[in-house]
Design a protein around this motif. Structure first.
Motif, mmCIF file in Angstrom:
data_model
loop_
_atom_site.group_PDB
_atom_site.id
_atom_site.type_symbol
_atom_site.label_atom_id
_atom_site.label_comp_id
_atom_site.label_asym_id
_atom_site.label_seq_id
_atom_site.Cartn_x
_atom_site.Cartn_y
_atom_site.Cartn_z
ATOM 1 N N SER A 183 -3.280 -4.735 2.770
ATOM 2 C CA SER A 183 -3.370 -5.816 3.752
ATOM 3 C C SER A 183 -4.389 -5.506 4.842
ATOM 4 N N SER A 184 -4.908 -4.290 4.886
ATOM 5 C CA SER A 184 -5.929 -3.983 5.899
ATOM 6 C C SER A 184 -6.703 -2.741 5.484
ATOM 7 N N LEU A 190 -8.761 0.444 4.420
ATOM 8 C CA LEU A 190 -9.329 0.967 3.177
ATOM 9 C C LEU A 190 -8.769 0.252 1.955
ATOM 10 N N ASP A 237 7.292 -3.165 0.244
ATOM 11 C CA ASP A 237 7.402 -2.075 1.211
ATOM 12 C C ASP A 237 7.581 -0.815 0.381
ATOM 13 N N VAL A 238 6.597 0.068 0.427
ATOM 14 C CA VAL A 238 6.621 1.226 -0.479
ATOM 15 C C VAL A 238 7.787 2.169 -0.203
ATOM 16 N N ASN A 243 -2.449 4.170 -1.631
ATOM 17 C CA ASN A 243 -3.226 4.100 -0.391
ATOM 18 C C ASN A 243 -2.373 3.871 0.860
ATOM 19 N N TYR A 259 1.699 13.961 10.169
ATOM 20 C CA TYR A 259 0.728 13.261 9.316
ATOM 21 C C TYR A 259 -0.021 14.264 8.431
ATOM 22 N N LYS A 316 -0.131 14.791 4.313
ATOM 23 C CA LYS A 316 -1.366 14.727 3.535
ATOM 24 C C LYS A 316 -1.607 16.030 2.761
ATOM 25 N N GLY A 322 -12.598 11.494 5.569
ATOM 26 C CA GLY A 322 -12.679 11.861 6.981
ATOM 27 C C GLY A 322 -12.314 10.631 7.796
ATOM 28 N N ILE A 359 -12.546 7.177 9.404
ATOM 29 C CA ILE A 359 -13.211 5.900 9.151
ATOM 30 C C ILE A 359 -12.493 4.881 10.036
ATOM 31 N N THR A 381 -10.447 2.026 11.033
ATOM 32 C CA THR A 381 -9.569 1.002 10.447
ATOM 33 C C THR A 381 -8.436 0.768 11.446
HETATM 34 P P1 NAD Z 1 -4.562 0.863 7.839
HETATM 35 O O1 NAD Z 1 -3.500 1.020 8.867
HETATM 36 O O2 NAD Z 1 -5.626 -0.145 8.075
HETATM 37 O O3 NAD Z 1 -3.952 0.598 6.411
HETATM 38 C C1 NAD Z 1 -2.733 1.168 5.981
HETATM 39 C C2 NAD Z 1 -2.072 0.181 5.069
HETATM 40 O O4 NAD Z 1 -0.827 0.720 4.618
HETATM 41 C C3 NAD Z 1 -1.771 -1.131 5.798
HETATM 42 O O5 NAD Z 1 -2.042 -2.200 4.926
HETATM 43 C C4 NAD Z 1 -0.291 -1.011 6.072
HETATM 44 O O6 NAD Z 1 0.342 -2.249 6.200
HETATM 45 C C5 NAD Z 1 0.151 -0.280 4.799
HETATM 46 N N1 NAD Z 1 1.488 0.292 4.913
HETATM 47 C C6 NAD Z 1 1.955 1.148 5.848
HETATM 48 N N2 NAD Z 1 3.272 1.358 5.632
HETATM 49 C C7 NAD Z 1 3.619 0.630 4.531
HETATM 50 C C8 NAD Z 1 4.818 0.429 3.818
HETATM 51 N N3 NAD Z 1 5.969 1.009 4.186
HETATM 52 N N4 NAD Z 1 4.794 -0.368 2.713
HETATM 53 C C9 NAD Z 1 3.660 -0.974 2.324
HETATM 54 N N5 NAD Z 1 2.492 -0.848 2.977
HETATM 55 C C10 NAD Z 1 2.487 -0.050 4.080
HETATM 56 O O7 NAD Z 1 -5.195 2.311 7.675
HETATM 57 P P2 NAD Z 1 -6.280 2.863 6.644
HETATM 58 O O8 NAD Z 1 -7.189 3.705 7.438
HETATM 59 O O9 NAD Z 1 -6.827 1.786 5.795
HETATM 60 O O10 NAD Z 1 -5.360 3.830 5.783
HETATM 61 C C11 NAD Z 1 -5.294 3.781 4.367
HETATM 62 C C12 NAD Z 1 -4.987 5.182 3.855
HETATM 63 O O11 NAD Z 1 -6.101 6.028 4.129
HETATM 64 C C13 NAD Z 1 -3.783 5.828 4.514
HETATM 65 O O12 NAD Z 1 -3.044 6.561 3.552
HETATM 66 C C14 NAD Z 1 -4.420 6.771 5.525
HETATM 67 O O13 NAD Z 1 -3.591 7.852 5.850
HETATM 68 C C15 NAD Z 1 -5.664 7.201 4.765
HETATM 69 N N6 NAD Z 1 -6.738 7.749 5.568
HETATM 70 C C16 NAD Z 1 -7.379 6.984 6.496
HETATM 71 C C17 NAD Z 1 -8.409 7.554 7.238
HETATM 72 C C18 NAD Z 1 -9.160 6.785 8.285
HETATM 73 O O14 NAD Z 1 -9.890 7.404 9.067
HETATM 74 N N7 NAD Z 1 -9.029 5.469 8.355
HETATM 75 C C19 NAD Z 1 -8.776 8.885 7.035
HETATM 76 C C20 NAD Z 1 -8.089 9.623 6.076
HETATM 77 C C21 NAD Z 1 -7.075 9.039 5.340
#
Ligand code: NAD
Length: 255
Positions: free
Chosen positions: A21-22, A24, A69-70, A96, A162, A166, A193, A195, A197
């Motif tokens: 939904s948002s 990555l 909801d995962v 993800n 967190y 990971k 790294g 990004i 979001t």
């Molecule tokens: P984000 O908050 O934009 O996206 C996270 C997504 O996970 C959202 O759509 C959110 O609704 C969903 N989510 C969270 N809890 C949930 C649940 N219980 N059930 C279903 N969906 C759920 O953040 P992002 O940056 O896009 O993160 C995506 C992944 O990348 C995550 O695992 C995050 O840890 C990882 N990550 C992000 C970054 C970064 O810098 N953005 C860096 C390293 C890793």
């Protein structure tokens, strides 16, 4: 040249992206769909998913939005059963969905800790096992791509639960890859790294955020598109020999 194909063609494949939904997750779904895969997009916010579903279907791709909801672990078996009934059982799983509770360790309550570990580690494990159960029974090859983080191998100050989640998903990647190697289920992880979001956008406009960006060799935030290559490699035919690997894509932030 000859029979060598250097483009990733995912026609005939179906990919499930959690947390689409948002951030990555949206990009992963768009990229996999652009490569020809049908995509099952899941998250909790149905209206956000509907927008992405319409966008992908409107551009000639095939997307199916399903709310999930995962952390509802008891529902995961039924969730895959519904996909099987709709003939949308995925053969590529992108774990993800992830989150952080932004508090100092001393302020963490047990429920905060359970929420972070439950979303980032427990849920991907059971999404993977229910997915693999189907493919092992069918004798069909499949791919799992876990989204870890540089926080899985580097301390990110103030993000201890967190980072622990990971590091856990990185080791889980190797363990499952080993268990399912002979079943032709490739399990790999990407460690992005930073990004920008929804998970971190509040931070980059602050003095601390600006200082952090200035400390990286390229003095910039990486973009979502920087993960496209690693994603397509792990989802596509060129990645068939990779399992149990974690690929860091951090724009050099933590060299
Ligand atoms: P984000 O908050 O934009 O996206 C996270 C997504 O996970 C959202 O759509 C959110 O609704 C969903 N989510 C969270 N809890 C949930 C649940 N219980 N059930 C279903 N969906 C759920 O953040 P992002 O940056 O896009 O993160 C995506 C992944 O990348 C995550 O695992 C995050 O840890 C990882 N990550 C992000 C970054 C970064 O810098 N953005 C860096 C390293 C890793």
């Amino acid at each position: 040249m000859g029979n060598i194909s250097t483009n990733t063609d995912l026609n005939g494949h179906t990919a499930l992206v959690t947390g689409a939904s948002s951030g990555l997750g949206v990009r992963f779904a768009q990229v996999l769909a652009a490569a020809g895969a049908r995509v099952v997009i899941t998250a909790r916010r149905a209206e956000k998913l509907a927008e992405l579903e319409a966008e992908i279907n409107g551009q000639g791709g095939t997307a199916l939005a399903v709310s999930l909801d995962v952390t509802d672990l008891d529902k995961l078996g039924d969730f895959y059963e519904t996909l099987r009934e709709k003939d949308f059982m995925p053969d590529i799983l992108v774990n993800n969905a992830g989150m952080n509770v932004d508090k100092a360790a001393l302020d963490y309550a047990p429920e905060d800790f359970h929420q972070v570990l439950g979303t980032n580690l427990t849920a991907p494990f059971f999404l993977a096992t229910e997915f693999a159960r189907h493919h092992i029974a069918q004798g069909s090859a499949a791919r799992i791509i876990n989204i870890a983080s540089v926080g899985g191998h580097k301390v990110l100050p103030g993000l201890t639960p967190y980072c622990a989640s990971k590091a856990g998903i990185a080791m889980m990647t190797r363990g499952l890859a080993r268990e399912w190697a002979r079943a032709n289920i490739n399990v790999n992880a990407i460690c992005p790294g930073y990004i920008e979001t929804e998970i971190n956008d509040f931070w980059w406009q602050t003095d601390g955020g600006k200082k952090q960006i200035a400390s990286w060799p390229r003095r910039r935030l990486a973009g979502k598109e920087d993960l496209d290559g690693a994603l397509l490699l792990l989802a596509g035919p060129q990645g068939s020999g990779m399992t149990g690997s974690t690929i860091t894509v951090d724009d050099g932030q933590y060299i």
